[in-house]
Design an enzyme around this catalytic site. Structure first.
Site, PDB file in Angstrom:
ATOM      1  N   GLY A 181      -8.950  16.113 -38.760  1.00 58.80           N
ATOM      2  CA  GLY A 181      -8.321  15.618 -39.977  1.00 58.80           C
ATOM      3  C   GLY A 181      -8.518  16.510 -41.187  1.00 58.80           C
ATOM      4  O   GLY A 181      -8.282  16.111 -42.321  1.00 58.80           O
ATOM      5  N   CYS A 232     -15.645  47.937 -40.322  1.00 61.05           N
ATOM      6  CA  CYS A 232     -15.301  47.311 -39.046  1.00 61.05           C
ATOM      7  C   CYS A 232     -15.383  48.321 -37.908  1.00 61.05           C
ATOM      8  O   CYS A 232     -15.023  49.484 -38.067  1.00 61.05           O
ATOM      9  CB  CYS A 232     -13.882  46.736 -39.121  1.00 61.05           C
ATOM     10  SG  CYS A 232     -13.354  45.928 -37.599  1.00 61.05           S
ATOM     11  N   GLY A 275      -4.181  17.508 -27.801  1.00 62.99           N
ATOM     12  CA  GLY A 275      -2.771  17.246 -28.067  1.00 62.99           C
ATOM     13  C   GLY A 275      -2.573  16.251 -29.194  1.00 62.99           C
ATOM     14  O   GLY A 275      -1.474  16.076 -29.699  1.00 62.99           O
ATOM     15  N   GLY A 276      -3.676  15.592 -29.623  1.00 63.72           N
ATOM     16  CA  GLY A 276      -3.584  14.592 -30.692  1.00 63.72           C
ATOM     17  C   GLY A 276      -2.893  15.179 -31.910  1.00 63.72           C
ATOM     18  O   GLY A 276      -2.013  14.575 -32.511  1.00 63.72           O
ATOM     19  N   PHE A 277      -3.271  16.340 -32.280  1.00 64.11           N
ATOM     20  CA  PHE A 277      -2.739  16.996 -33.489  1.00 64.11           C
ATOM     21  C   PHE A 277      -1.356  17.567 -33.219  1.00 64.11           C
ATOM     22  O   PHE A 277      -0.421  17.394 -33.997  1.00 64.11           O
ATOM     23  CB  PHE A 277      -3.700  18.113 -33.881  1.00 64.11           C
ATOM     24  CG  PHE A 277      -3.348  18.834 -35.141  1.00 64.11           C
ATOM     25  CD1 PHE A 277      -2.741  20.090 -35.092  1.00 64.11           C
ATOM     26  CD2 PHE A 277      -3.614  18.279 -36.381  1.00 64.11           C
ATOM     27  CE1 PHE A 277      -2.427  20.773 -36.252  1.00 64.11           C
ATOM     28  CE2 PHE A 277      -3.306  18.955 -37.547  1.00 64.11           C
ATOM     29  CZ  PHE A 277      -2.705  20.206 -37.486  1.00 64.11           C
ATOM     30  N   ASP A 287      -7.787  21.657 -26.785  1.00 63.56           N
ATOM     31  CA  ASP A 287      -7.515  20.570 -27.700  1.00 63.56           C
ATOM     32  C   ASP A 287      -6.688  19.545 -26.923  1.00 63.56           C
ATOM     33  O   ASP A 287      -6.004  19.886 -25.957  1.00 63.56           O
ATOM     34  CB  ASP A 287      -6.749  21.073 -28.944  1.00 63.56           C
ATOM     35  CG  ASP A 287      -6.821  20.065 -30.082  1.00 63.56           C
ATOM     36  OD1 ASP A 287      -6.355  20.385 -31.191  1.00 63.56           O
ATOM     37  OD2 ASP A 287      -7.338  18.938 -29.861  1.00 63.56           O
ATOM     38  N   ASP A 315      -6.878  11.888 -30.140  1.00 63.74           N
ATOM     39  CA  ASP A 315      -7.135  11.247 -31.434  1.00 63.74           C
ATOM     40  C   ASP A 315      -5.847  11.174 -32.243  1.00 63.74           C
ATOM     41  O   ASP A 315      -4.814  11.723 -31.882  1.00 63.74           O
ATOM     42  CB  ASP A 315      -8.193  12.056 -32.201  1.00 63.74           C
ATOM     43  CG  ASP A 315      -7.721  13.482 -32.469  1.00 63.74           C
ATOM     44  OD1 ASP A 315      -6.972  14.014 -31.623  1.00 63.74           O
ATOM     45  OD2 ASP A 315      -8.079  14.060 -33.503  1.00 63.74           O
ATOM     46  N   ASP A 318     -12.150  27.215 -34.985  1.00 63.73           N
ATOM     47  CA  ASP A 318     -10.988  27.853 -34.341  1.00 63.73           C
ATOM     48  C   ASP A 318      -9.870  27.947 -35.368  1.00 63.73           C
ATOM     49  O   ASP A 318      -9.782  27.074 -36.261  1.00 63.73           O
ATOM     50  CB  ASP A 318     -10.499  27.016 -33.154  1.00 63.73           C
ATOM     51  CG  ASP A 318      -9.484  25.957 -33.598  1.00 63.73           C
ATOM     52  OD1 ASP A 318      -9.940  24.879 -34.039  1.00 63.73           O
ATOM     53  OD2 ASP A 318      -8.265  26.216 -33.567  1.00 63.73           O
TER      54      ASP A 318
HETATM   55  N1  LIG Z   1      -7.120  17.003 -31.827  1.00 70.40           N
HETATM   56  C1  LIG Z   1      -7.103  17.474 -33.095  1.00 70.40           C
HETATM   57  N2  LIG Z   1      -6.791  18.779 -33.303  1.00 70.40           N
HETATM   58  C2  LIG Z   1      -6.732  19.255 -34.607  1.00 70.40           C
HETATM   59  C3  LIG Z   1      -6.319  20.582 -34.832  1.00 70.40           C
HETATM   60  C4  LIG Z   1      -6.237  21.036 -36.147  1.00 70.40           C
HETATM   61  N3  LIG Z   1      -5.805  22.232 -36.668  1.00 70.40           N
HETATM   62  C5  LIG Z   1      -5.901  22.067 -38.011  1.00 70.40           C
HETATM   63  N4  LIG Z   1      -5.536  22.966 -38.911  1.00 70.40           N
HETATM   64  C6  LIG Z   1      -4.863  24.208 -38.543  1.00 70.40           C
HETATM   65  C7  LIG Z   1      -4.058  24.539 -39.769  1.00 70.40           C
HETATM   66  C8  LIG Z   1      -3.573  25.928 -39.783  1.00 70.40           C
HETATM   67  C9  LIG Z   1      -2.347  26.224 -39.193  1.00 70.40           C
HETATM   68  C10 LIG Z   1      -1.860  27.542 -39.250  1.00 70.40           C
HETATM   69  C11 LIG Z   1      -2.605  28.554 -39.890  1.00 70.40           C
HETATM   70  C12 LIG Z   1      -2.105  29.945 -39.942  1.00 70.40           C
HETATM   71  C13 LIG Z   1      -0.879  30.071 -40.857  1.00 70.40           C
HETATM   72  O1  LIG Z   1      -1.269  30.403 -42.120  1.00 70.40           O
HETATM   73  C14 LIG Z   1      -3.831  28.226 -40.496  1.00 70.40           C
HETATM   74  C15 LIG Z   1      -4.319  26.909 -40.428  1.00 70.40           C
HETATM   75  N5  LIG Z   1      -6.391  20.859 -38.366  1.00 70.40           N
HETATM   76  C16 LIG Z   1      -6.594  20.180 -37.228  1.00 70.40           C
HETATM   77  C17 LIG Z   1      -7.014  18.875 -37.008  1.00 70.40           C
HETATM   78  C18 LIG Z   1      -7.069  18.401 -35.698  1.00 70.40           C
HETATM   79  C19 LIG Z   1      -7.433  17.032 -35.399  1.00 70.40           C
HETATM   80  O2  LIG Z   1      -7.720  16.223 -36.319  1.00 70.40           O
HETATM   81  N6  LIG Z   1      -7.425  16.621 -34.116  1.00 70.40           N
HETATM   82 ZN   LIG Z   2     -11.175  46.471 -37.535  1.00 74.93          ZN
END
Ligand SMILES: Nc1nc2cc3nc(NCCc4ccc(CCO)cc4)[nH]c3cc2c(=O)[nH]1
Ligand SMILES: [Zn+2]
Length: 372
Positions: free
Chosen positions: A216, A304, A95-97, A93, A147, A266
Site C-alpha cells: 500500500g 561505479c 497479483g493483488g497489486f 508477488d 491482498d 524491489d
Molecule cells: N501484492 C502487492 N504488491 C504491491 C506492489 C507494489 N508496487 C508498488 N509501487 C511500485 C510503483 C512504481 C512503479 C513504476 C516505477 C518506475 C516508473 O517511474 C516506480 C515505482 N507499490 C506496491 C504495493 C503492493 C501491495 O500493496 N501489494
Molecule cells: Zn555503472
C-alpha cells in the site's frame, strides 16, 4: 532449516539491520535490492549478467505468468527457476497489486477479484487460493499473500474494508499453502491511517508469517508519509523476521527505508527508467539524452564498478540511446541495477561496521549534489 532469518547487526542510532535470509536457493544478505523480472526475465539482462552484478534474488509476477505462459507450462518446465535458468532465490508477488493496476474492468468480490486480461480481454477470477497455488506451482522461494492494495487518496472507511478483506484473504492463503520450501509473507495494508496499519500488522503477526511485506505504499504518497508509516510499523513488526517494502524504489527511499528497519526492496525503476535514459548515480540522477553529454568521454558514474562504467563513455551511450540501439537500454539498465545493488551492499557493510549514520549522511550529501 528451509527458511531462516538471522539479524547480524543493528545500528544503535537508527535501528537499521544487517541480516542473512536463508532460502532453498541460497543465502540472501540484507539489506537487499531485488531486481524485477515481471515476465520471467529482468528486461534486457541475462541470468549470467545478473550474477555478474551480484543480484541475489529477483522478483517475478503471478498475474503476468498466470496469464502468459500459464503456470501449467512453467510447472512442466520444472518450475520458474528451471524455466528462466535462474538458480538463485526468486520472490513472487501475488497479483493483488497488478490485478488492480494493470487489468481492465475488475470487480472485487468477497471470494476474489474478477478481471479482464490486459493481453486479450479474457475474463478471469483470481482468488487467494488460486494466487497461492500458482505461486506454489511457480516454486518461488518467497511468495506473497493475495491482498487488496487501495489507491491513494482513500477515505478511512474504504481503507478499513481493504484491511479486513486483506486479513480474511491472508488467512485463506495460509490455509491452503502447503510447500514447506516456500515462505509465505503477510502483507500489511491500511493506507495512511495509523490505527489501521497497527491493527493490520497485529492481526498478521498473530497468524505468524515467516516475513512481513509493507504494501500500500509507493503508490503516490509523499516520502514523509511513507516514512511515517515505516516509523509506525518498525517497532511493531517482529524484529527477528524480515521486512519487505514493496515497490521501492528510488535511492533516497532505499537508504531511508534501511534506516527505518526495512530489509528488502524491489522496484522496476532501474530497468524501466534505464530504458528511457534516466541514470541513477552516487551524485544524483540525470538523463543521458541531454546534449551536455555529447562529448563527455567519462563514465556514467566514476564510483561505479559496472561493465557500462568501466568500458563505455557517456557520449557513446548517449549516441546509442538517441539511435534507439538496444545496447543503449541494456547498458543503462545494467548500470542502474548495479548501482542499487551496490548501494544496499554499502549500507550492509556500514551497519556491520557500526558506521551507518555516517554512510547515510554521506549518501545524501553526494546524491543531492545532482552535479553531474
Ligand atoms: N501484492 C502487492 N504488491 C504491491 C506492489 C507494489 N508496487 C508498488 N509501487 C511500485 C510503483 C512504481 C512503479 C513504476 C516505477 C518506475 C516508473 O517511474 C516506480 C515505482 N507499490 C506496491 C504495493 C503492493 C501491495 O500493496 N501489494
Ligand atoms: Zn555503472
Amino acid at each position: 532449516m528451509m527458511f531462516e532469518f538471522r539479524v547480524q547487526a543493528v545500528c544503535p542510532e537508527t535501528g537499521a539491520r544487517a541480516g542473512e535470509l536463508v532460502t532453498p536457493h541460497g543465502i540472501i544478505e540484507t539489506p537487499v535490492f531485488m531486481p524485477v523480472g515481471t515476465r520471467a526475465t529482468v528486461k534486457a539482462m541475462s541470468p549470467r549478467e545478473m550474477e555478474e552484478i551480484e543480484a541475489q534474488i529477483v522478483l517475478s509476477n503471478t498475474y503476468h505468468l498466470y496469464l502468459r505462459p500459464g503456470v501449467e507450462l512453467i510447472e512442466k518446465a520444472g518450475g520458474l527457476h528451471r524455466f528462466m535458468n535462474w538458480h538463485r532465490p526468486i520472490l513472487t508477488d501475488s497479483g493483488g497489486f497488478q490485478v488492480f493496476s494493470l487489468s481492465g474492468i475488475n470487480r472485487i468480490k468477497e471470494d476474489g477479484v474478477e478481471f479482464s486480461s490486459h493481453l486479450d480481454g479474457s475474463r478471469h477470477f483470481m482468488t487467494p487460493e488460486l494466487a497461492t497455488r500458482v505461486q506454489e506451482g511457480l516454486g518461488s522461494d518467497i511468495a506473497m499473500c493475495f491482498d487488496q492494495c487501495v489507491e491513494l487518496p482513500c477515505d478511512e472507511e474504504t481503507a478499513r474494508k481493504s484491511v479486513e478483506r486483506t486479513l480474511r484473504w491472508a488467512r485463506r492463503c495460509k490455509e491452503v499453502h502447503r510447500r514447506d520450501d516456500q515462505a509465505l509473507f503477510g502483507i500489511v495494508q491500511g493506507a495512511l491511517f495509523d490505527d489501521l496499519r497497527k491493527d493490520c500488522a497485529r492481526e498478521l503477526i498473530a497468524m505468524d508469517f515467516p516475513g512481513y511485506s509493507i504494501g500500500g505504499l509507493s503508490v503516490g504518497e509523499s516520502h514523509d508519509e511513507m516514512y511515517r508509516i515505516l516509523d509506525l510499523l518498525n517497532p511493531i513488526l517482529p524484529q527477528e523476521k524480515p521486512r519487505y517494502l514493496m515497490g521501492v524504489g528510488f535511492p533516497t527511499n532505499l537508504v531511508e527505508g534501511v534506516a527505518r528497519g526495512v530489509d528488502m526492496f524491489d522496484c522496476v525503476l532501474p530497468t524501466r527508467n534505464g530504458r528511457n535514459g534516466t541514470l541513477l548515480t552516487s551524485r544524483g540522477k540525470f538523463n543521458i539524452k541531454h546534449s551536455r553529454f555529447e562529448e563527455d568521454w567519462g563514465p556514467i558514474d566514476p564510483d561505479c564498478d559496472c561493465y557500462a562504467c568501466r568500458e563505455f563513455s557517456k557520449a557513446y551511450i548517449r549516441h546509442l540511446y538517441r539511435s534507439g540501439e538496444m545496447l543503449g537500454a541494456r547498458l543503462c539498465s545494467w548500470h542502474n541495477l548495479r548501482y542499487l545493488i551496490s548501494l544496499m551492499k554499502g549500507a550492509r557493510e556500514a551497519i556491520l561496521e557500526g558506521r551507518f549514520p555516517q554512510f547515510r549522511d554521506r549518501f545524501h550529501e553526494l546524491f543531492s549534489t545532482g552535479k553531474v
